[in-house]
Design a protein around this motif. Sequence first.
Motif, PDB file in Angstrom:
ATOM      1  N   SER A  83       0.856  -1.340   0.010  1.00 32.51           N
ATOM      2  CA  SER A  83       0.102   0.057   0.024  1.00 32.51           C
ATOM      3  C   SER A  83       0.881   1.283  -0.185  1.00 32.51           C
ATOM      4  O   SER A  83       2.076   1.237   0.457  1.00 32.51           O
ATOM      5  CB  SER A  83      -0.766  -0.031   1.284  1.00 32.51           C
ATOM      6  OG  SER A  83      -0.275   0.089   2.522  1.00 32.51           O
ATOM      7  N   ALA A  84       0.330   2.366  -0.585  1.00 35.49           N
ATOM      8  CA  ALA A  84       0.776   3.701  -0.425  1.00 35.49           C
ATOM      9  C   ALA A  84       0.165   4.475   0.365  1.00 35.49           C
ATOM     10  O   ALA A  84      -1.045   4.497   0.498  1.00 35.49           O
ATOM     11  CB  ALA A  84       1.108   4.401  -1.828  1.00 35.49           C
ATOM     12  N   GLY A  85       0.699   5.277   1.328  1.00 37.94           N
ATOM     13  CA  GLY A  85       0.132   6.083   2.328  1.00 37.94           C
ATOM     14  C   GLY A  85       0.975   7.424   2.455  1.00 37.94           C
ATOM     15  O   GLY A  85       1.964   7.635   1.893  1.00 37.94           O
ATOM     16  N   ASN A  86       0.535   8.230   3.437  1.00 36.64           N
ATOM     17  CA  ASN A  86       1.249   9.666   3.802  1.00 36.64           C
ATOM     18  C   ASN A  86       1.411  10.227   2.625  1.00 36.64           C
ATOM     19  O   ASN A  86       2.662  10.669   2.508  1.00 36.64           O
ATOM     20  CB  ASN A  86       2.242   9.283   4.696  1.00 36.64           C
ATOM     21  CG  ASN A  86       1.941   8.566   6.032  1.00 36.64           C
ATOM     22  OD1 ASN A  86       1.005   8.607   6.665  1.00 36.64           O
ATOM     23  ND2 ASN A  86       2.629   7.849   6.652  1.00 36.64           N
ATOM     24  N   ILE A  87       0.875  10.534   1.596  1.00 44.94           N
ATOM     25  CA  ILE A  87       0.790  10.868   0.182  1.00 44.94           C
ATOM     26  C   ILE A  87       0.796  12.521   0.502  1.00 44.94           C
ATOM     27  O   ILE A  87      -0.042  13.065   0.868  1.00 44.94           O
ATOM     28  CB  ILE A  87      -0.095  10.372  -0.620  1.00 44.94           C
ATOM     29  CG1 ILE A  87       0.287   8.599  -1.004  1.00 44.94           C
ATOM     30  CG2 ILE A  87       0.382  11.139  -2.266  1.00 44.94           C
ATOM     31  CD1 ILE A  87      -0.806   8.244  -2.012  1.00 44.94           C
ATOM     32  N   THR A  88       1.910  13.061  -0.061  1.00 45.21           N
ATOM     33  CA  THR A  88       1.853  14.632  -0.101  1.00 45.21           C
ATOM     34  C   THR A  88       2.228  15.148  -1.621  1.00 45.21           C
ATOM     35  O   THR A  88       2.209  14.188  -2.454  1.00 45.21           O
ATOM     36  CB  THR A  88       3.047  15.205   0.872  1.00 45.21           C
ATOM     37  OG1 THR A  88       4.448  14.870   0.163  1.00 45.21           O
ATOM     38  CG2 THR A  88       2.878  14.783   2.110  1.00 45.21           C
ATOM     39  N   THR A  89       2.643  16.252  -1.799  1.00 48.28           N
ATOM     40  CA  THR A  89       2.948  16.559  -3.307  1.00 48.28           C
ATOM     41  C   THR A  89       4.243  16.087  -3.545  1.00 48.28           C
ATOM     42  O   THR A  89       4.435  15.932  -4.814  1.00 48.28           O
ATOM     43  CB  THR A  89       2.920  18.260  -3.393  1.00 48.28           C
ATOM     44  OG1 THR A  89       3.755  18.755  -2.185  1.00 48.28           O
ATOM     45  CG2 THR A  89       1.566  18.644  -3.067  1.00 48.28           C
ATOM     46  N   THR A  90       4.884  15.729  -2.852  1.00 47.78           N
ATOM     47  CA  THR A  90       6.766  15.406  -3.004  1.00 47.78           C
ATOM     48  C   THR A  90       7.056  14.089  -2.362  1.00 47.78           C
ATOM     49  O   THR A  90       7.968  13.625  -2.557  1.00 47.78           O
ATOM     50  CB  THR A  90       7.531  16.338  -2.659  1.00 47.78           C
ATOM     51  OG1 THR A  90       7.592  16.831  -1.174  1.00 47.78           O
ATOM     52  CG2 THR A  90       7.151  17.856  -3.400  1.00 47.78           C
ATOM     53  N   GLU A  91       6.073  13.427  -1.465  1.00 45.45           N
ATOM     54  CA  GLU A  91       6.475  12.438  -0.947  1.00 45.45           C
ATOM     55  C   GLU A  91       5.445  11.244  -0.742  1.00 45.45           C
ATOM     56  O   GLU A  91       4.021  11.618  -1.151  1.00 45.45           O
ATOM     57  CB  GLU A  91       6.972  12.458   0.450  1.00 45.45           C
ATOM     58  CG  GLU A  91       7.926  13.116   0.721  1.00 45.45           C
ATOM     59  CD  GLU A  91       8.640  13.300   2.309  1.00 45.45           C
ATOM     60  OE1 GLU A  91       7.608  13.355   3.105  1.00 45.45           O
ATOM     61  OE2 GLU A  91       9.624  13.709   2.533  1.00 45.45           O
ATOM     62  N   ALA A  92       5.538  10.107  -0.690  1.00 42.20           N
ATOM     63  CA  ALA A  92       4.750   8.879  -0.544  1.00 42.20           C
ATOM     64  C   ALA A  92       5.375   7.791   0.556  1.00 42.20           C
ATOM     65  O   ALA A  92       6.685   7.472   0.108  1.00 42.20           O
ATOM     66  CB  ALA A  92       4.138   8.388  -1.751  1.00 42.20           C
ATOM     67  N   THR A  93       4.768   6.904   1.297  1.00 46.88           N
ATOM     68  CA  THR A  93       5.251   5.934   1.741  1.00 46.88           C
ATOM     69  C   THR A  93       4.854   4.564   1.562  1.00 46.88           C
ATOM     70  O   THR A  93       3.501   4.513   1.456  1.00 46.88           O
ATOM     71  CB  THR A  93       4.853   6.312   3.551  1.00 46.88           C
ATOM     72  OG1 THR A  93       5.560   7.443   3.901  1.00 46.88           O
ATOM     73  CG2 THR A  93       5.550   5.089   4.401  1.00 46.88           C
ATOM     74  N   ILE A  94       5.475   3.801   1.109  1.00 45.15           N
ATOM     75  CA  ILE A  94       5.220   2.297   0.692  1.00 45.15           C
ATOM     76  C   ILE A  94       5.538   1.450   1.681  1.00 45.15           C
ATOM     77  O   ILE A  94       6.402   1.280   2.386  1.00 45.15           O
ATOM     78  CB  ILE A  94       6.098   2.163  -0.610  1.00 45.15           C
ATOM     79  CG1 ILE A  94       6.115   3.267  -1.544  1.00 45.15           C
ATOM     80  CG2 ILE A  94       5.616   0.749  -1.159  1.00 45.15           C
ATOM     81  CD1 ILE A  94       4.678   3.694  -2.024  1.00 45.15           C
ATOM     82  N   THR A  95       4.420   0.567   1.913  1.00 43.52           N
ATOM     83  CA  THR A  95       4.387  -0.198   3.103  1.00 43.52           C
ATOM     84  C   THR A  95       4.141  -1.839   2.393  1.00 43.52           C
ATOM     85  O   THR A  95       3.157  -1.825   1.461  1.00 43.52           O
ATOM     86  CB  THR A  95       3.567  -0.263   3.984  1.00 43.52           C
ATOM     87  OG1 THR A  95       2.198   0.134   3.925  1.00 43.52           O
ATOM     88  CG2 THR A  95       4.102   1.084   4.764  1.00 43.52           C
ATOM     89  N   TRP A  96       4.691  -2.978   2.866  1.00 37.38           N
ATOM     90  CA  TRP A  96       4.410  -4.101   2.381  1.00 37.38           C
ATOM     91  C   TRP A  96       4.848  -5.111   3.439  1.00 37.38           C
ATOM     92  O   TRP A  96       5.650  -4.752   4.353  1.00 37.38           O
ATOM     93  CB  TRP A  96       4.770  -4.370   1.047  1.00 37.38           C
ATOM     94  CG  TRP A  96       6.331  -4.734   0.973  1.00 37.38           C
ATOM     95  CD1 TRP A  96       6.829  -5.533   1.068  1.00 37.38           C
ATOM     96  CD2 TRP A  96       7.399  -3.559   0.756  1.00 37.38           C
ATOM     97  NE1 TRP A  96       8.386  -5.502   0.747  1.00 37.38           N
ATOM     98  CE2 TRP A  96       8.559  -4.082   0.718  1.00 37.38           C
ATOM     99  CE3 TRP A  96       7.277  -2.156   0.665  1.00 37.38           C
ATOM    100  CZ2 TRP A  96       9.536  -3.532   0.536  1.00 37.38           C
ATOM    101  CZ3 TRP A  96       8.284  -1.489   0.451  1.00 37.38           C
ATOM    102  CH2 TRP A  96       9.588  -2.015   0.336  1.00 37.38           C
ATOM    103  N   ILE A  97       4.247  -6.447   3.444  1.00 32.48           N
ATOM    104  CA  ILE A  97       4.964  -7.550   4.402  1.00 32.48           C
ATOM    105  C   ILE A  97       5.389  -8.577   3.445  1.00 32.48           C
ATOM    106  O   ILE A  97       5.035  -8.498   2.220  1.00 32.48           O
ATOM    107  CB  ILE A  97       3.942  -8.076   5.342  1.00 32.48           C
ATOM    108  CG1 ILE A  97       2.659  -8.645   4.634  1.00 32.48           C
ATOM    109  CG2 ILE A  97       3.591  -6.723   6.251  1.00 32.48           C
ATOM    110  CD1 ILE A  97       1.710  -9.185   5.569  1.00 32.48           C
TER     111      ILE A  97
END
Length: 193
Positions: free
Chosen positions: A139-153
């Motif tokens: 999943s992708a979260g914490n999305i801003t105009t210049t950043e994104a946090t990608i998480t997985w297991i």
Amino acid sequence: LTENVTYYFAATAYDTSGNESSYSNEVSKTIPDTTSPVTSNITVSNISSNSAVITWSTDEASTSQAEYGTTTSYGYSTTIDNTMVTSHSVMLSGLSAWTTYHFRVKSQDAAGNLSISSDLTFTTLAPPDITPPVISNLSAGNITTTEATITWITNEASTSRVEYGTSTTYGGFSNLDSTLVTSHTVTLSGLTP
């Protein structure tokens, strides 16, 4: 007297007047070897998940054998190699992966003197991993105009890296995090709004 050496003897006798007799017949005696080989430089190499090679040295030519097992009762031994050598090498095979093994080496010289080393240990490697990790819950979260946090297991501990771009040819890579984990988080920065 020195072992493994033949000595020759003859005797004379003196009376109270100091007169010396003739020499007796000559006799010989070989001093038997009663000293066991001295074992040194015992090493374990080429350790895999199911085998290992044990090497050692002796101060005199002797046979080669190793006893081994998961306890100090051993239970297994290599076939005796009767070649008389001072540099010894035996291979242990059919071992279990990721297991600590006890072993000792045995060498016997030509006179039958046996040397047995003290107990030593080594641990076999894990079995080869031939399946890649399985990725899920991406999943992708914490999305801003210049950043994104990608998480997985993943189903097993593994490294973390994200390949990304504006098309399926990607083109960008995050730094490789070599920490082995099952829960992964990578923050991408410097993205275009």
